[in-house]
Enzyme design. Structure first.
Site, PDB file in Angstrom:
ATOM      1  N   GLY A   1       0.787  -1.231   0.000  1.00  0.00           N
ATOM      2  CA  GLY A   1       0.000   0.000   0.000  1.00  0.00           C
ATOM      3  C   GLY A   1       0.814   1.274   0.000  1.00  0.00           C
TER       4      GLY A   1
ATOM      5  N   CYS B   1      15.484  -0.355   1.976  1.00  0.00           N
ATOM      6  CA  CYS B   1      15.676  -1.519   2.841  1.00  0.00           C
ATOM      7  C   CYS B   1      17.125  -1.983   2.898  1.00  0.00           C
ATOM      8  CB  CYS B   1      14.783  -2.669   2.375  1.00  0.00           C
ATOM      9  SG  CYS B   1      13.028  -2.355   2.635  1.00  0.00           S
TER      10      CYS B   1
END
Length: 380
Positions: A199, A322
């Protein structure tokens, strides 16, 4: 402020925040409760799943809501491996996947699975032939991302899916987190068995996403408990987050259809202007996804450039969010065979549909100023 780090996360849309707040504040009952209030929430859950299925062009029972891309990728990869290990322990992926994919495979290797990491070309593209050549009798899973999060390389997912249809015992997983809302990828027609979405990459909220699992596919659940999410993911459903995710999904797909040309124009403008800066080398292929441009400035540390631009309220990134705190060299660019000077000086601009040509022009001007300022500092 100019925000060009949309591949890391996007700004939530007001409509999405409003949907979350409304559901969280008014429909807070547990959908598993037997009373009428719980039943009302359960009906909204079913409606939300049905809406997601319509947008993904799949069936309702094939939509599993998750907490985002990392969970979805782990659920798909580990779920297939653990469920089907009696048939084989060989898995295939590429050398430039997102850490949530790569580390999932590394973990499975410690459990006795054998993983083949496919090479890519200098632009980060996987050759479908290399996938087929790597298949073995004991292969049970192939996992390839749709769009690389650092280079923006669009992988030949549909061609890979078509080739894998000849091997019905091999499951095909696609990490579509970076591609969703940017490139068209029909899940059913592409031969994809499992597909991950998130999302917060589409102007939704962090902590929400979905894993599409074709109804013929069985996985070993990572979470056991109350049997929620069609017995694929236990735990009380996060209905407000799911509603917000589906709202963001609908809006991004509408925007992709109506404003796709704007994103391509902004991307092309940036590429053309970057080519004119002699210190810059563009790493992204010409046919990359329209929201990502990766480039190197050899001789300049990327974090120094990023901090200098940040002082001007312009925000870009280096590598994946990340893996940005790991050693300087980009493992993605290294896998593409690029030299050290380029792999340790790479920067990423990632756009949204909300970014403008005017912002792109301001960024180019600021980048040129920054390069000159840093060169002057280095001469001292």
């Amino acid at each position: 402020m100019i925000y060009f780090d949309n591949s890391a996360t996007t700004k939530p849309l007001p409509e999405v925040l409003e949907s979350y707040q409304k559901v969280a504040g008014e429909l807070f009952a547990n959908p598993s409760s037997v009373h009428s209030f719980g039943g009302q929430v359960e009906r909204l859950m079913q409606q939300t799943r049905h809406q997601a299925a319509r947008l993904f062009e799949v069936e309702s029972q094939e939509v599993i809501f998750t907490s985002g891309g990392t969970e979805g990728n782990n659920m798909a990869i580990k779920g297939i491996a653990l469920m089907h290990q009696s048939r084989g322990k060989h898995l295939i992926t590429s050398k430039i996947e997102h850490p949530s994919v790569t580390e999932a495979f590394r973990a499975l290797e410690t459990l006795g699975f054998d993983v083949t990491y496919i090479d890519v070309n200098e632009k980060g593209k996987v050759d479908p032939d290399s996938i087929v050549h790597a298949l073995r009798e004991d292969t049970i899973l192939v996992s390839i991302m749709s769009v690389n999060n650092e280079l923006g390389t669009v992988q030949p997912v549909q061609e890979i899916g078509a080739r894998l249809k000849e091997y019905p015992k091999v499951f095909f997983h696609v990490d579509h987190v970076q591609g969703l809302g940017k490139i068209h990828l029909p899940i059913k027609e592409s031969g994809i068995d499992l597909c991950t979405a998130s999302g917060h990459k589409i102007h939704g909220l962090k902590g929400a996403g979905a894993l599409i699992i074709q109804k013929k596919v069985s996985i070993f659940p990572l979470l056991h408990g109350g049997g929620q999410e069609l017995e694929r993911r236990a735990g009380t459903e996060n209905l407000p987050a799911n509603v917000a995710f589906v709202k963001a999904l609908r809006l991004i797909l509408e925007t992709q259809k109506n404003a796709g040309d704007h994103l391509y124009r902004t991307h092309q403008y940036l590429r053309d202007q970057l080519k004119n800066i002699k210190e810059v080398i563009i790493n992204s292929p010409n046919d990359c996804a329209p929201h990502i441009i990766n480039f190197s400035i050899p001789g300049f540390k990327p974090e120094v450039v990023i901090h200098a631009l940040g002082e001007k309220e312009i925000f870009i990134s280096t590598k994946s969010a990340c893996s940005s705190k790991e050693p300087e060299v980009s493992t993605v660019l290294k896998a593409c065979g690029l030299d050290y000077e380029r792999t340790n000086s790479a920067l990423r601009v990632s756009l949204s549909y909300q970014n403008t040509i005017e912002e792109a022009a301001s960024f180019i001007e600021a980048l040129e100023e920054t390069i000159e300022q840093l060169k002057e500092t280095m001469r001292r």
